[in-house]
Design an enzyme around this catalytic site. Sequence first.
Site, PDB file in Angstrom:
ATOM      1  CE  LYS A 115      -4.162  -2.001   2.013  1.00  0.00           C
ATOM      2  NZ  LYS A 115      -5.165  -1.945   3.105  1.00  0.00           N
ATOM      3  CE  LYS A 197      -7.905 -13.312  -1.143  1.00  0.00           C
ATOM      4  NZ  LYS A 197      -7.401 -13.278   0.245  1.00  0.00           N
ATOM      5  CE  LYS A 200     -14.629  -5.709   0.723  1.00  0.00           C
ATOM      6  NZ  LYS A 200     -14.812  -5.233   2.114  1.00  0.00           N
TER       7      LYS A 200
END
Length: 331
Positions: A115, A197, A200
């Site tokens: 991130k 994967k 969201k």
Amino acid sequence: MSKEQLRVFSGIQPTGNIHLGNYLGAVKNWVDRQDLYENIFCVVNSHAITIPQDPKILKEKTYELCAMLLACGIDPKKSTLFIQSEVQEHTSLAWLLTCITPMGDLSRMTQFKDKSQKNPKNIFAGLFNYPNLMSADILLYKSHLVPVGEDQKQHIELARDTAIKFNRDYGELFIVPEPLIQSEGARIMGLDDPTKKMSKSSGDKPNHLIALLDDSDTIIKKFKKATTDSEGIIAFDKERAGVYNLLTIYQCFTKESKEKIESDFAGKGYGDLKTKVAEAVIEGLKPIRETYLKLTNEKEYLQKILKEGAEHARSIAQATYKEAKEKMGLI
């Protein structure tokens, strides 16, 4: 110790739209195991603010996710469901754990690396420290087991290390948790890129995920555009990620054996496979959608369940936190 005595803690963030990967990889397993353990399910909205959020949307998404979890089959008579921010001991214990966690341990966390690389000019201290909040979520309830995917094992390892360190330095208090890893359907991949994967955070890509609230036409369109390969053979082969992902989704909904599924699709093409998978998903999600829409129109009932869940969670959390702070010398 029997399974009935084991306590399980699970958390899920209220960001983005809950999708097929969340459902098959986590929530469906939570539902199926409700009779096996004492379950505590938490919508971890405090984790969501490690990156900037629109306050109004976050609040709406929090309640929507609670309704969706109930629609998926979380039974408040069997399990505890609550919102993280309504039990202040989560953040209070997280501070105690932050004070005993080496920065080196936190800097090695994969999600922080990922991130922070995506937003190098917008890294907040909460993103660095959030694994301590995750450890607090788990240890606060003296959880024996934590359902996670393979990619989340690192967080459980940190929680285990933290529990061991605290118990050694301040006296026995926390149970050292174990990961509860689901073998089938635990890792549902993106339809557009089956090497990654379903997530969201990739939801801005129109054909990446199936949201649980997608209508039938949308589901069919997305599956028709799902990535496969040029071999034209329908088989459970992990080396062929696209076809394997579709078959895994199909198996999760039909409960059929791999042998029967391969036999049924023998001689058929990818078009047939995509259609059948879409139909199975539509049929499987139909009762969830219907229940969700009903719950969103019964806000008082939803509030009642969440209030009772928070009260029960708080009764456990307060006792654990009180003992933890006293062991560390806090008045």
